[in-house]
Write an enzyme that holds these catalytic residues in place. Structure first.
Site, PDB file in Angstrom:
ATOM      1  N   GLY A  65      19.221  -8.544  34.854  1.00  0.00           N
ATOM      2  CA  GLY A  65      20.438  -9.059  35.506  1.00  0.00           C
ATOM      3  C   GLY A  65      21.309  -7.922  35.986  1.00  0.00           C
ATOM      4  O   GLY A  65      22.538  -8.007  35.992  1.00  0.00           O
ATOM      5  N   ALA A  76      22.118  -6.610  38.757  1.00  0.00           N
ATOM      6  CA  ALA A  76      23.052  -6.698  39.887  1.00  0.00           C
ATOM      7  C   ALA A  76      24.252  -7.585  39.548  1.00  0.00           C
ATOM      8  O   ALA A  76      25.134  -7.780  40.385  1.00  0.00           O
ATOM      9  CB  ALA A  76      22.333  -7.250  41.120  1.00  0.00           C
ATOM     10  N   ARG A  86      29.085 -22.184  25.332  1.00  0.00           N
ATOM     11  CA  ARG A  86      27.941 -21.311  25.642  1.00  0.00           C
ATOM     12  C   ARG A  86      26.619 -22.041  25.376  1.00  0.00           C
ATOM     13  O   ARG A  86      25.639 -21.834  26.096  1.00  0.00           O
ATOM     14  CB  ARG A  86      28.023 -20.028  24.822  1.00  0.00           C
ATOM     15  CG  ARG A  86      29.272 -19.198  25.140  1.00  0.00           C
ATOM     16  CD  ARG A  86      29.315 -17.975  24.262  1.00  0.00           C
ATOM     17  NE  ARG A  86      30.558 -17.231  24.368  1.00  0.00           N
ATOM     18  CZ  ARG A  86      31.606 -17.399  23.564  1.00  0.00           C
ATOM     19  NH1 ARG A  86      31.578 -18.317  22.607  1.00  0.00           N
ATOM     20  NH2 ARG A  86      32.681 -16.654  23.711  1.00  0.00           N
ATOM     21  N   GLN A  89      10.219 -13.062  28.989  1.00  0.00           N
ATOM     22  CA  GLN A  89      10.682 -11.673  28.787  1.00  0.00           C
ATOM     23  C   GLN A  89      10.228 -11.154  27.417  1.00  0.00           C
ATOM     24  O   GLN A  89       9.818  -9.999  27.289  1.00  0.00           O
ATOM     25  CB  GLN A  89      12.205 -11.588  28.944  1.00  0.00           C
ATOM     26  CG  GLN A  89      12.629 -11.806  30.401  1.00  0.00           C
ATOM     27  CD  GLN A  89      14.091 -11.541  30.667  1.00  0.00           C
ATOM     28  OE1 GLN A  89      14.860 -11.206  29.756  1.00  0.00           O
ATOM     29  NE2 GLN A  89      14.499 -11.692  31.916  1.00  0.00           N
ATOM     30  N   ASP A 119      32.974  -9.925  19.751  1.00  0.00           N
ATOM     31  CA  ASP A 119      33.847 -10.696  18.863  1.00  0.00           C
ATOM     32  C   ASP A 119      34.487  -9.780  17.805  1.00  0.00           C
ATOM     33  O   ASP A 119      35.663  -9.924  17.469  1.00  0.00           O
ATOM     34  CB  ASP A 119      33.037 -11.807  18.188  1.00  0.00           C
ATOM     35  CG  ASP A 119      32.256 -12.625  19.198  1.00  0.00           C
ATOM     36  OD1 ASP A 119      32.901 -13.273  20.034  1.00  0.00           O
ATOM     37  OD2 ASP A 119      31.014 -12.588  19.184  1.00  0.00           O
ATOM     38  N   HIS A 174      27.447 -16.470  18.193  1.00  0.00           N
ATOM     39  CA  HIS A 174      28.419 -16.020  19.204  1.00  0.00           C
ATOM     40  C   HIS A 174      28.855 -17.272  19.979  1.00  0.00           C
ATOM     41  O   HIS A 174      28.362 -17.563  21.058  1.00  0.00           O
ATOM     42  CB  HIS A 174      27.795 -14.985  20.133  1.00  0.00           C
ATOM     43  CG  HIS A 174      28.668 -14.641  21.309  1.00  0.00           C
ATOM     44  ND1 HIS A 174      29.905 -14.036  21.170  1.00  0.00           N
ATOM     45  CD2 HIS A 174      28.505 -14.833  22.644  1.00  0.00           C
ATOM     46  CE1 HIS A 174      30.450 -13.874  22.361  1.00  0.00           C
ATOM     47  NE2 HIS A 174      29.636 -14.363  23.271  1.00  0.00           N
TER      48      HIS A 174
HETATM   49  P1  NAD Z   1      26.350 -12.631  36.458  1.00  0.00           P
HETATM   50  O1  NAD Z   1      26.073 -13.979  37.020  1.00  0.00           O
HETATM   51  O2  NAD Z   1      27.403 -11.785  37.070  1.00  0.00           O
HETATM   52  O3  NAD Z   1      25.020 -11.769  36.455  1.00  0.00           O
HETATM   53  C1  NAD Z   1      23.844 -12.252  35.914  1.00  0.00           C
HETATM   54  C2  NAD Z   1      22.703 -11.645  36.694  1.00  0.00           C
HETATM   55  O4  NAD Z   1      21.491 -12.073  36.084  1.00  0.00           O
HETATM   56  C3  NAD Z   1      22.657 -12.119  38.168  1.00  0.00           C
HETATM   57  O5  NAD Z   1      22.654 -10.993  39.034  1.00  0.00           O
HETATM   58  C4  NAD Z   1      21.364 -12.921  38.249  1.00  0.00           C
HETATM   59  O6  NAD Z   1      20.698 -12.761  39.504  1.00  0.00           O
HETATM   60  C5  NAD Z   1      20.561 -12.309  37.110  1.00  0.00           C
HETATM   61  N1  NAD Z   1      19.510 -13.163  36.597  1.00  0.00           N
HETATM   62  C6  NAD Z   1      19.486 -14.509  36.476  1.00  0.00           C
HETATM   63  N2  NAD Z   1      18.316 -14.929  36.005  1.00  0.00           N
HETATM   64  C7  NAD Z   1      17.575 -13.816  35.803  1.00  0.00           C
HETATM   65  C8  NAD Z   1      16.260 -13.589  35.326  1.00  0.00           C
HETATM   66  N3  NAD Z   1      15.456 -14.594  34.975  1.00  0.00           N
HETATM   67  N4  NAD Z   1      15.822 -12.310  35.248  1.00  0.00           N
HETATM   68  C9  NAD Z   1      16.609 -11.281  35.620  1.00  0.00           C
HETATM   69  N5  NAD Z   1      17.855 -11.437  36.096  1.00  0.00           N
HETATM   70  C10 NAD Z   1      18.327 -12.694  36.174  1.00  0.00           C
HETATM   71  O7  NAD Z   1      26.604 -12.844  34.893  1.00  0.00           O
HETATM   72  P2  NAD Z   1      27.261 -11.812  33.866  1.00  0.00           P
HETATM   73  O8  NAD Z   1      28.726 -11.995  33.888  1.00  0.00           O
HETATM   74  O9  NAD Z   1      26.700 -10.462  34.080  1.00  0.00           O
HETATM   75  O10 NAD Z   1      26.763 -12.441  32.485  1.00  0.00           O
HETATM   76  C11 NAD Z   1      25.407 -12.413  32.120  1.00  0.00           C
HETATM   77  C12 NAD Z   1      25.200 -13.175  30.808  1.00  0.00           C
HETATM   78  O11 NAD Z   1      25.867 -12.527  29.748  1.00  0.00           O
HETATM   79  C13 NAD Z   1      25.730 -14.610  30.816  1.00  0.00           C
HETATM   80  O12 NAD Z   1      24.805 -15.451  30.159  1.00  0.00           O
HETATM   81  C14 NAD Z   1      27.011 -14.506  29.998  1.00  0.00           C
HETATM   82  O13 NAD Z   1      27.386 -15.728  29.439  1.00  0.00           O
HETATM   83  C15 NAD Z   1      26.578 -13.498  28.968  1.00  0.00           C
HETATM   84  N6  NAD Z   1      27.656 -12.820  28.229  1.00  0.00           N
HETATM   85  C16 NAD Z   1      27.468 -12.634  26.884  1.00  0.00           C
HETATM   86  C17 NAD Z   1      28.441 -11.968  26.136  1.00  0.00           C
HETATM   87  C18 NAD Z   1      28.277 -11.768  24.655  1.00  0.00           C
HETATM   88  O14 NAD Z   1      29.244 -11.347  24.006  1.00  0.00           O
HETATM   89  N7  NAD Z   1      27.133 -12.015  24.052  1.00  0.00           N
HETATM   90  C19 NAD Z   1      29.589 -11.490  26.768  1.00  0.00           C
HETATM   91  C20 NAD Z   1      29.749 -11.700  28.136  1.00  0.00           C
HETATM   92  C21 NAD Z   1      28.767 -12.381  28.868  1.00  0.00           C
HETATM   93  C1  LMR Z   2      32.385 -13.910  25.997  1.00  0.00           C
HETATM   94  O1  LMR Z   2      32.496 -14.040  24.778  1.00  0.00           O
HETATM   95  O2  LMR Z   2      33.306 -13.454  26.704  1.00  0.00           O
HETATM   96  C2  LMR Z   2      31.066 -14.236  26.660  1.00  0.00           C
HETATM   97  O3  LMR Z   2      30.178 -14.814  25.753  1.00  0.00           O
HETATM   98  C3  LMR Z   2      31.222 -15.069  27.887  1.00  0.00           C
HETATM   99  C4  LMR Z   2      31.616 -16.493  27.572  1.00  0.00           C
HETATM  100  O4  LMR Z   2      31.009 -17.404  28.147  1.00  0.00           O
HETATM  101  O5  LMR Z   2      32.542 -16.713  26.781  1.00  0.00           O
END
Ligand code: NAD
Ligand code: LMR
Length: 328
Positions: A13, A15, A100, A114, A161, A189
């Site tokens: 992901g 980009a 989530r 993956q 968190d 989470h």
């Molecule tokens: P985003 O939409 O800006 O970017 C996600 C990227 O993933 C996109 O460019 C998309 O093309 C790509 N993508 C989608 N499916 C894919 C695949 N099968 N293989 C490879 N790439 C793929 O989203 P973001 O803001 O970067 O967030 C990404 C993820 O992280 C989300 O699921 C979000 O909820 C999660 N997140 C988790 C936490 C945490 O604390 N665990 C914190 C923030 C965001």
């Molecule tokens: C966060 O905790 O900010 C990320 O998991 C994004 C979300 O969906 O809350």
């Protein structure tokens, strides 16, 4: 000039918004150290490959001395080939009004293939950090699909968190954030997580004693950490990105560097039944590392209040596991 061989780091992901706010820090050496050359292996879906080329061009334009090469691809084998770190970010973020866990149907399917590609093509010492939500259960899916990789090499990200909890406790107490330690995130989470203020310390003293307001700790503190992701989405219109990237870098650092005395790192790791948590769940625990291996912090005490909260988050993870059992 460093003489170390480059370490391959895969970020999926790449980009997306977390990719954009994290890759430049990784390439500058903030994650693995200022003397460690790296190769970035960047995975995207076909539709985002053009945008990914733009990110790669900008990485080139920074002329980072540690960045030995960049591979951009939509092919899983190429992305994970020989990699030491698989940072699994790529997936769909939630929108306002969603939990989530609502993403499980959309995102869960990404993590089986993956996991399998990691199993078949990654370096023998690979470690995997899952960020894409719902990250605990997505990590469980990846881990289960990579049976040849030891389960202890898989982590889901609860560090954001922890960082949120530390910042809140620092603000409330007036202490510098660096004095807030041992904020363990238990469970998922998600909005059921338990940020453990009962074992946290501020300036070496129990946080409960320093804060002196149990109602705030059990109420506003808990809710604010649990709901912070939603609050960011409401304020920004998109989910956290720079803070998520920062927590990802902190997560990796907490695995590869020894934990400072008197501190914990929050990571969701495979449960082997510690603290009565069902075996096999990818569960948020406080962890300590010696730089090469890690273990869950032992001997922590919890009140009935904490035990009840930990049960709720455990039950949610069990329900998520049941929901995706076909992917395991
Ligand atoms: P985003 O939409 O800006 O970017 C996600 C990227 O993933 C996109 O460019 C998309 O093309 C790509 N993508 C989608 N499916 C894919 C695949 N099968 N293989 C490879 N790439 C793929 O989203 P973001 O803001 O970067 O967030 C990404 C993820 O992280 C989300 O699921 C979000 O909820 C999660 N997140 C988790 C936490 C945490 O604390 N665990 C914190 C923030 C965001
Ligand atoms: C966060 O905790 O900010 C990320 O998991 C994004 C979300 O969906 O809350």
């Amino acid at each position: 000039m460093t003489t170390k061989a480059p370490v391959h780091i895969t970020l999926t992901g790449a980009a997306g918004q977390i990719g954009y706010s994290t890759l430049f820090r990784i390439a500058s050496g903030e994650m693995l150290g200022k003397d460690q050359p790296i190769v970035l292996r960047l995975l995207e879906i076909d539709a985002a490959l053009q945008a990914l080329e733009g990110v790669a061009m900008e990485l080139d334009d920074c002329s980072f001395p540690l960045l030995a090469d960049i591979v951009t691809t939509s092919d899983l084998k190429t992305a994970f080939d020989g990699t030491s770190w698989a940072l699994l970010v790529g997936s769909i973020p939630r929108k306002a009004g969603m939990e989530r866990g609502d993403l499980l149907k959309t995102n869960g399917g990404i993590f089986g293939p993956q996991g399998k590609a990691i199993n078949d093509h990654a370096g023998s010492e690979v470690r995997v950090v899952v960020v894409g939500n719902p990250c605990n259960t997505n990590c469980l899916i990846a881990r289960t699909n990579a049976p040849d990789v030891p389960a202890e090499r898989f982590f889901a990200m609860t560090r954001l968190d922890q960082n949120r909890g530390e910042a809140l406790l620092a603000k409330r107490s007036g202490a510098p954030v660096a004095e807030v330690k041992q904020v363990g995130i238990w469970g998922n989470h998600s909005a059921t997580q338990f940020p453990d203020f009962e074992n946290a310390t501020i300036g070496g003293k129990p946080a409960q004693e320093v804060i002196g307001d149990e109602e705030w700790l059990q109420g506003d503190f808990l809710k604010t950490v649990q709901q912070r992701g939603a609050a960011i989405i409401a304020a920004r219109g998109s989910s956290s990105a720079a803070s998520a990237g920062s927590a990802l870098i902190d997560s990796v650092k907490s695995i590869v560097n020894p934990t400072a005395p008197g501190d914990f790192a929050s990571l969701a790791v495979v449960s082997r039944g510690e603290y009565g948590i069902p075996e096999g769940l990818q569960f948020g625990f406080p962890v300590i590392s010696d730089g090469s291996s890690w273990k869950i912090v032992e001997g922590l005490e919890h009140s009935d209040f904490a035990k009840e909260k930990i049960k709720v988050t455990t039950d949610e993870l069990l329900a998520e596991r049941e929901e995706i059992k076909d992917l395991l």
